[in-house]
Design an enzyme around this catalytic site. Sequence first.
Site, PDB file in Angstrom:
ATOM      1  N   ASP A   1      -3.392  30.085   4.779  1.00 32.47           N
ATOM      2  CA  ASP A   1      -2.689  30.978   3.857  1.00 32.47           C
ATOM      3  C   ASP A   1      -2.099  32.208   4.533  1.00 32.47           C
ATOM      4  O   ASP A   1      -1.542  33.072   3.871  1.00 32.47           O
ATOM      5  CB  ASP A   1      -3.632  31.437   2.737  1.00 32.47           C
ATOM      6  CG  ASP A   1      -4.855  32.180   3.272  1.00 32.47           C
ATOM      7  OD1 ASP A   1      -4.964  32.347   4.502  1.00 32.47           O
ATOM      8  OD2 ASP A   1      -5.706  32.581   2.457  1.00 32.47           O
TER       9      ASP A   1
ATOM     10  N   ASP B   1      -8.979  27.172   7.728  1.00 30.66           N
ATOM     11  CA  ASP B   1      -9.437  28.503   8.104  1.00 30.66           C
ATOM     12  C   ASP B   1     -10.805  28.727   7.466  1.00 30.66           C
ATOM     13  O   ASP B   1     -11.215  27.997   6.565  1.00 30.66           O
ATOM     14  CB  ASP B   1      -8.423  29.541   7.599  1.00 30.66           C
ATOM     15  CG  ASP B   1      -8.635  30.911   8.231  1.00 30.66           C
ATOM     16  OD1 ASP B   1      -9.482  31.010   9.145  1.00 30.66           O
ATOM     17  OD2 ASP B   1      -7.974  31.863   7.818  1.00 30.66           O
TER      18      ASP B   1
ATOM     19  N   GLU C   1      10.629  -7.102  -7.790  1.00 35.67           N
ATOM     20  CA  GLU C   1      11.423  -6.095  -8.485  1.00 35.67           C
ATOM     21  C   GLU C   1      10.583  -4.963  -9.075  1.00 35.67           C
ATOM     22  O   GLU C   1      11.102  -3.903  -9.395  1.00 35.67           O
ATOM     23  CB  GLU C   1      12.266  -6.734  -9.592  1.00 35.67           C
ATOM     24  CG  GLU C   1      11.483  -7.401 -10.709  1.00 35.67           C
ATOM     25  CD  GLU C   1      11.093  -8.837 -10.357  1.00 35.67           C
ATOM     26  OE1 GLU C   1      10.385  -9.461 -11.158  1.00 35.67           O
ATOM     27  OE2 GLU C   1      11.482  -9.325  -9.281  1.00 35.67           O
TER      28      GLU C   1
ATOM     29  N   ASP D   1       5.676 -10.087 -14.438  1.00 35.69           N
ATOM     30  CA  ASP D   1       6.009  -8.671 -14.255  1.00 35.69           C
ATOM     31  C   ASP D   1       5.289  -7.809 -15.290  1.00 35.69           C
ATOM     32  O   ASP D   1       4.746  -6.737 -14.966  1.00 35.69           O
ATOM     33  CB  ASP D   1       7.517  -8.454 -14.375  1.00 35.69           C
ATOM     34  CG  ASP D   1       8.264  -8.881 -13.119  1.00 35.69           C
ATOM     35  OD1 ASP D   1       7.599  -9.123 -12.093  1.00 35.69           O
ATOM     36  OD2 ASP D   1       9.504  -8.969 -13.176  1.00 35.69           O
TER      37      ASP D   1
END
Length: 877
Positions: free
Chosen positions: A623, A353, A311, A720
Amino acid sequence: MEIQEKTLSTSQHPGNLAGGNGAQNSVQLLEKARADTDTVLRELGSQLEGLSKAEAASRLKQVGTNEIAREKHQSALMRLLSNITNPLVLLLLALGVLSYLTGDLRAMVVIFVMVVLGVVLRFVQEMRADNAAEKLKAMVSNTATLVRDGKEEEVSLKMLVPGDIIRLAAGDMVPADVRVLSAKDLFLNQAALTGEALPVEKKAAPASVDVQNPLDLPNLCFLGSNVESGSATAVVIHTGDLTYFGSLAASIVGQRQLTSFDKGINKFTWLMIGFIAVMVPAVFLINGLSKHNWMEAFLFAMAVAVGLTPEMLPMIVTVNLSKGALAMARKKVIVKRLNAIQNFGAMDVLCTDKTGTLTQGKIVLEKHLDVYGNPSEKVLHYGYLNSYHHTGLKNLLDEAILNHEELREHLKADEKYRKIDEIPFDFVRRRMSVVVEDETGLNTLICKGAVDEMLSQCTRVEVKGEVIEVLPEHDAKRRQLADDLNGQGFRVIALAYKQMPGATDEPVYSVKDESDLILLGFLAFLDPPKDTAIEALKRLHSLNVDVKVLTGDNEIITAYICKEVGMPVEHLLLGSQIETMSDIELAVAAEAASVFARLAPAHKERIIRALQSKGHVLGFMGDGINDAPALKAADVGISVDSAVDIAKESSDIILLENSLLVLEQGVLEGRRVFGNIVKYIKMAASSNFGNMFSVVGASAFLPFLPMLPIQVLTNNLLYDFSQTTIPTDQVDAEWLATPRRWEIGKILRFILFIGPISSIFDYLTFFMMLYIFNCWDNPALFHTGWFVESLFTQTLIIHIIRTNKIPFIQSRASWPLILTSLIIVAVGAWLTVSPLADTLGFVPLPPLYWLYLATMMLGYAILTQVVKTWFIRRFGE
């Protein structure tokens, strides 16, 4: 033209093309496309000087902002509901309701505490990440150039209204559905709307009555398309959800393609639900048939179902991803999609680039030379006139030329030269031209562009003021001059001109006029390497991320820059070579090459897809206009705040600072996030798999339930809590050094080998409790003994599985994880002697038990470590 502004009537509001009032709106669009510009402006209550600000504000209140459905922010209530409707949460809620209906109120309380713990933690962390992202997104806004009160201004896209007059140039996204009023060589990419990859030309002339499909109308441009080349003036017809793209987006809002990570999480979730579907009926039947108490068997089976449910998985995943997003936000990185963080971690190839990434992106005009390589003022002057008068997308080269502001006054660029026309840049010709008229009425076409493309159009050359024919041998020397400059790190463009005869009418020029040019000289620009580039490349290499440079620049300057930043250029691939390759051939060549030069936009996308076909996870950083297809194709699209609109829209990540060093942090964050998620999955699944054998076996031979339902639930609740701090844990540096991706097969293999170890020690505990402490007639002592052993060993296993090293010695968990582990085992031990002991069915454990428990835990840790080490050596993970 003077047209009285007026408020739009209801009939003037175009509706939705894709539904509702679609037929009527198509008719309205066709009418506007077929009408002349005066009629269109009159119907929209606009004029060429634009709306007034007051009128625009009034219309904005009337029609709403120019935003589409997919961009709407999820409310806190809807986010909370989406967290609750997770399959695992719904399963727990159903079990909680069943507990209430069967009268087991204690079980119901524990189950609902688990639900609240998981859902609230997830909700709070998601809201924190969202708020941080929204603050950063406010720094990045796409704008449109429009005319208001007769003046051009940049306005946020969402503020556009019907009737606004806008300007379009190369690199712009079309901000709404618009009617073109005037255009110059306007070409649009409409692939997002039509699937057609080839650019479409748009003109201002009224459309033919034969065209019925609005998308085919030559004078309408739609939101979702982008300008590849040319320029235009247009009037807005539709905005927001009323646009064609907006109607499509509204119909598919929320439908986002699942990544491999999403699919892996879903597979694991349904795998555990499958375990539950098999295990719970088996436990119910075995206990019911052997003990003949079906209600008790039912309650125990429900508790086992809760125990087997992972859970905390949604919370662990969300908190890890959100924590990663917050960490990136602190580094001024906007994460548009949370899962992009995990994809960062899986990335093994980064394509980027050159300009602004490896180099500073601050280009300076260093040289203006004649055809012999001597300084030339005329070259500088003509270059300035070209950049000053062209209205398209001004790139870094134009900005470098225009930095010579003194030339504006010296040349009297406005007074002495009147712009007649321009031929915009595109990525096929790789050049652009402006035509200016001087005081004598002489028209001069000034053209600048890539050296090869320019020289191919020049038939004459100016030498010391004299124009002569081009000779092949001299042409070769000029190419060598450009190559030599490239080899020194300069970016070189050629400049040419042609004097055109004047005309009584306003002449119109086109691409065919860019011929028979006179070569004047060269402009040489310097974009020095970034100081951080060498270090960034070293760090990415150390993380096993292969960096490849994809650029439209020529191979000589690209190779020079790469060598300057320490990047080997052993294999270099040109766009012309890629053109001749099949996809299979390109995939092989792309893996070997590290630098790609002279690329067209389509080449970049092909390279991305070719590398993906070889199993690589691709990041692409770009870009420019030409980067948008590759950004969309990549697994992680990365752009910067200074990018053109279409690049930012196509990306998953936006950097507010253009730096590869930030990307290195993103890669590490992605792997850290994935590492902590996998830790939980391995722990939860291994524990649950081992518990299957223990519970089934114990149910078969014990005369009583192996553990009371409330004890199973309490054990699970404490476990848990111990896992809520996993997102704070460190991940070993060695684990971070390699790209990580989701592989359910490896996780299943790990579960099969590690899971059963816990069952061995569970059965040793059964033997100890039954034969040493004689619990055949004392179920309470048996329950207490197994409860404590199960909680202690499950908590211990966290620290063994979390690292590939020796726990506590070579690798230690984060302090929050250590503290929660200690607190949980202390609480578990305290419960057996606490005031709650009777309520939970516990009794005090004999002192000898603790000695046996310590011995078993040591044996468990050693055996698990040995099997884990063997597993890593055998399977590599």
